[in-house]
Motif scaffolding. Structure first.
Motif, PDB file in Angstrom:
ATOM      1  N   ILE A 150      28.439   8.300 -16.830  1.00 51.09           N
ATOM      2  CA  ILE A 150      28.263   9.740 -16.648  1.00 51.09           C
ATOM      3  C   ILE A 150      27.740  10.048 -15.247  1.00 51.09           C
ATOM      4  O   ILE A 150      28.159  11.011 -14.605  1.00 51.09           O
ATOM      5  CB  ILE A 150      27.302  10.303 -17.715  1.00 51.09           C
ATOM      6  N   GLY A 151      26.822   9.212 -14.763  1.00 50.16           N
ATOM      7  CA  GLY A 151      26.216   9.448 -13.454  1.00 50.16           C
ATOM      8  C   GLY A 151      27.063   9.003 -12.294  1.00 50.16           C
ATOM      9  O   GLY A 151      26.669   9.175 -11.130  1.00 50.16           O
ATOM     10  N   ASP A 152      28.235   8.397 -12.556  1.00 51.15           N
ATOM     11  CA  ASP A 152      29.161   7.971 -11.507  1.00 51.15           C
ATOM     12  C   ASP A 152      28.587   6.829 -10.673  1.00 51.15           C
ATOM     13  O   ASP A 152      28.810   6.758  -9.465  1.00 51.15           O
ATOM     14  CB  ASP A 152      29.540   9.153 -10.612  1.00 51.15           C
ATOM     15  N   PHE A 153      27.816   5.941 -11.310  1.00 47.11           N
ATOM     16  CA  PHE A 153      27.378   4.723 -10.642  1.00 47.11           C
ATOM     17  C   PHE A 153      28.466   3.659 -10.806  1.00 47.11           C
ATOM     18  O   PHE A 153      29.128   3.591 -11.837  1.00 47.11           O
ATOM     19  CB  PHE A 153      26.069   4.206 -11.249  1.00 47.11           C
ATOM     20  N   ASN A 154      28.587   2.815  -9.786  1.00 45.61           N
ATOM     21  CA  ASN A 154      29.649   1.812  -9.818  1.00 45.61           C
ATOM     22  C   ASN A 154      29.331   0.719 -10.825  1.00 45.61           C
ATOM     23  O   ASN A 154      29.975   0.597 -11.857  1.00 45.61           O
ATOM     24  CB  ASN A 154      29.845   1.226  -8.411  1.00 45.61           C
ATOM     25  N   GLY A 155      28.336  -0.113 -10.517  1.00 48.17           N
ATOM     26  CA  GLY A 155      27.929  -1.164 -11.436  1.00 48.17           C
ATOM     27  C   GLY A 155      28.855  -2.359 -11.502  1.00 48.17           C
ATOM     28  O   GLY A 155      28.605  -3.306 -12.252  1.00 48.17           O
ATOM     29  N   ALA A 156      29.942  -2.333 -10.706  1.00 47.15           N
ATOM     30  CA  ALA A 156      30.909  -3.432 -10.783  1.00 47.15           C
ATOM     31  C   ALA A 156      30.332  -4.734 -10.257  1.00 47.15           C
ATOM     32  O   ALA A 156      30.799  -5.821 -10.617  1.00 47.15           O
ATOM     33  CB  ALA A 156      32.160  -3.055  -9.992  1.00 47.15           C
ATOM     34  N   ASP A 157      29.281  -4.649  -9.412  1.00 41.93           N
ATOM     35  CA  ASP A 157      28.724  -5.850  -8.789  1.00 41.93           C
ATOM     36  C   ASP A 157      27.568  -6.445  -9.586  1.00 41.93           C
ATOM     37  O   ASP A 157      26.928  -7.389  -9.134  1.00 41.93           O
ATOM     38  CB  ASP A 157      28.252  -5.512  -7.361  1.00 41.93           C
TER      39      ASP A 157
END
Length: 619
Positions: free
Chosen positions: A568-575
């Motif tokens: 929802i917050g548009d954080f990536n988090g892919a790493d």
């Protein structure tokens, strides 16, 4: 302020719009189950045309209501004739009325800010004035939805300026013009803004100046032609209103002010009558304008309870809406054209005609009033401070207490924004600075609370190292620190702008440029979850710590609620390679001893902060 590219609508905006629409639907369903389907006098005429259209479909374009209601009659009669019941259409109206709330949020967000959008959409959720339209077999819900959708298309076009967005506006204007007689005058009003100079920011920019003049002329001609074909309506309605001094149709709502009594000067013909009685008609018009915004109603069962509910839901929109109108004019805001046009046009039409006994003629301007109210809200420092205070108290009630307003960990957002605004979006979404400047206040407060807790856990060491220090907020909050980061210029530039000379060194956690046993504490906030080789990192941290040194680790739980919030917050988090729980297990296995453990939560735990003692040392 946000460091995001806000020209595109992020996931959180659509999620918020859907949440607001769902709330609106819940309230409207509650109203529907109490009232059922409402069939006012006009509904019988619509149903008769529907019945006639089974054998002669073109009656919907040429019947008593004519082309100016086709946008409502064609889908309404089509569904009613297929299903054999108007209940299916009421379901559609309930959905459209609910979606209008979400659309108003998205429009306010594009025109002003996310908070203005929340206010606009929230006011529509509770708009008791609109509930009756959604359960009645009338054109109001469809028309209001189209007006709201067209305003969003205008806002989208102002941002994007693309061919697609221009076509969307034109389609909205076209459909609006054949849904209710208010449509063409509102269209003319919007086109009129493009008669302003090419450099005037209040223009809609939909048409070049000369084409706006041509388009407006054609639209006015069409309206005049339709007007002259409705001579019976003029004679039976408007002329009767003027002659009898009716404020409301046929003098209804007399308990309030049904009529205006005056000595009529008779004249031959409609226009001669108007000229002969112009001063009285002017007074009547002024009374109608005031009464149009009366937050009644007396027409809802004459119940004090219903009156109170209506008053509470409508009065904030009226008061804040007019304040927003004044501020839009004062600020010469570019949204004047989008927001003010429906208000001015509908109010003007009512002033020269009459108010429907049920205030239906108020329907087309209320979405615009909600948007104006949203603008007034964000232009009020007191209301914005109240908003922030309310959010903080809600967070305190359901999660980790916010950092005190006096906390040194709270950044100077303007300086921080200037420092990091040129970084690529991909980098911003992987460093904490993204959270410190996030447009959602709960997200910002979560990050401030986390940093403040870490600052308190440090307990004033004589020297500490902040690994992955980012902009250096901890260094500015707690003396005696050294920052290490792969992007040292971010922290260096921010601290320099604050006249803070805390050192920030370029380096990596796998090979820290710090001497052996030289620091009492190491902080790793949102760092270790990015690593696959935790052993090398923990060995390096252990190397630079004194024998009784401590390590503070903060990391995400990566549970379902954290992932939903990140989406929802548009954080990536892919790493992110691991979770804080896995990090804790690894460190404990290597001999690190937990001294303190704190959860950072909004209802559910989202981050965990651990404080460890160096391995092989007694507690």
């Amino acid at each position: 302020m946000s460091i995001l590219n806000e020209s595109k609508t992020p996931v959180r905006a659509f999620f918020t719009a859907l949440t607001i629409s769902a709330a609106a639907l819940g309230v409207r369903l509650f109203y529907f189950f109490r009232r059922g389907v409402v069939t006012p006098p006009d509904s019988s005429g619509y149903l008769q045309q529907c019945a006639a259209s089974i054998n002669s479909p073109f009656v919907l374009l040429s019947g008593d209501k004519g082309l100016e209601y086709a946008g409502f009659l064609v889908p309404f009669c089509g569904l009613a004739n297929v299903t054999g019941t108007p209940l299916a259409w009421v379901a559609i109206q309930l959905l459209l009325g609910s979606l209008t709330a979400g659309i108003l949020y998205l429009t306010g967000r594009r025109l002003f800010s996310a908070r203005a959008g929340v206010v606009a959409g929230g006011l529509w959720v509770l708009m008791w004035d609109a509930f009756r339209w959604d359960v009645a077999l009338l054109s109001d819900s469809v028309f209001v939805f189209i007006v709201a959708l067209t305003m969003y298309a205008f806002a989208y076009y102002q941002d994007e300026g693309s061919t697609f967005s221009r076509v969307a506006v034109l389609l909205g204007l076209g459909y609006m013009s054949i849904t209710r007689p208010f449509g063409p005058p509102i269209l003319i009003g919007w086109l009129a803004w493009d008669l302003l100079g090419d450099n005037d920011r209040r223009r809609t920019g939909l048409l070049p100046n000369r084409f706006a003049l041509i388009g407006g002329t054609v639209a006015i001609s069409v309206v005049l032609i339709l007007f002259t074909t409705r001579t019976a309506w003029i004679t039976d309605h408007v002329f009767d209103v003027y002659r009898n001094g009716w404020i409301f149709w046929k003098g209804r709502n007399a308990e309030l002010i049904g009529s205006y009594t005056y000595d009529v000067t008779e004249a031959t013909g409609f226009f001669s009558f108007v000229i002969s009685n112009i001063h009285h008609l002017f007074v009547m018009g002024a009374i109608k304008v005031v009464m149009l915004f009366y937050p009644g109603p007396l027409y809802v069962q004459n119940s004090p309870g219903w009156f109170a509910i209506h008053l509470v839901s409508l009065l904030p929109t009226i008061l804040l809406g007019w304040l927003g109108v004044v501020k839009l004019l004062w600020d010469r805001h570019r949204a004047q054209s989008v927001v003010l046009t429906p208000i001015v046009v509908v109010t003007g039409i009512v002033a020269v005609t009459f108010i429907d006994a049920g205030w239906r003629y108020r329907a087309p301007l209320l979405p615009a009033m909600c948007l104006a109210a949203g603008y007034a809200f964000i232009r009020s420092n007191a209301l914005m401070q109240l908003w922030d205070w309310t959010i903080r108290q809600m967070l305190r009630a359901v999660g980790t207490p916010p950092a005190p307003l006096s906390s040194p960990y709270r950044p100077d957002t303007q300086i921080l924004y200037n420092t990091v605004s040129r970084l690529p979006h991909e980098e911003l979404s992987e460093i904490a600075v993204y959270g410190y400047l996030h447009p959602m206040l709960p997200v910002r407060e979560l990050f401030y609370a986390r940093g403040h807790l870490v600052m308190k856990m440090l307990d004033n060491p004589t020297r500490y190292v902040d690994v992955g220090c980012g902009p250096g907020l901890l260094l500015h909050s707690q003396d005696n620190g050294v920052g290490v980061d792969i992007r040292p210029t971010v922290g260096g530039d921010y601290l320099s702008a604050l006249n803070d000379h805390s050192p920030v060194i370029g380096g990596d956690i796998s090979s820290l440029p710090i001497g052996d046993g030289s620091t009492e504490a190491v902080v790793a906030m949102d760092v270790l979850e990015h690593l696959t080789d935790l052993s090398t990192a923990s060995d390096e941290i252990e190397r630079i710590l004194t024998e009784d040194g401590s390590l503070i680790v903060c990391g995400p739980t990566e549970n379902l609620f954290y992932k939903a919030g990140r989406w929802i917050g548009d954080f990536n988090g892919a790493d992110h390679k691991t979770t804080v729980d896995d990090i804790n297990k690894h460190l404990k296995a290597e001999g690190w001893q937990i001294v303190k453990e704190r959860k950072i939560r909004i209802i559910f735990p989202l981050f965990t902060v651990y404080k460890y003692k160096r391995p092989n040392e007694e507690m």
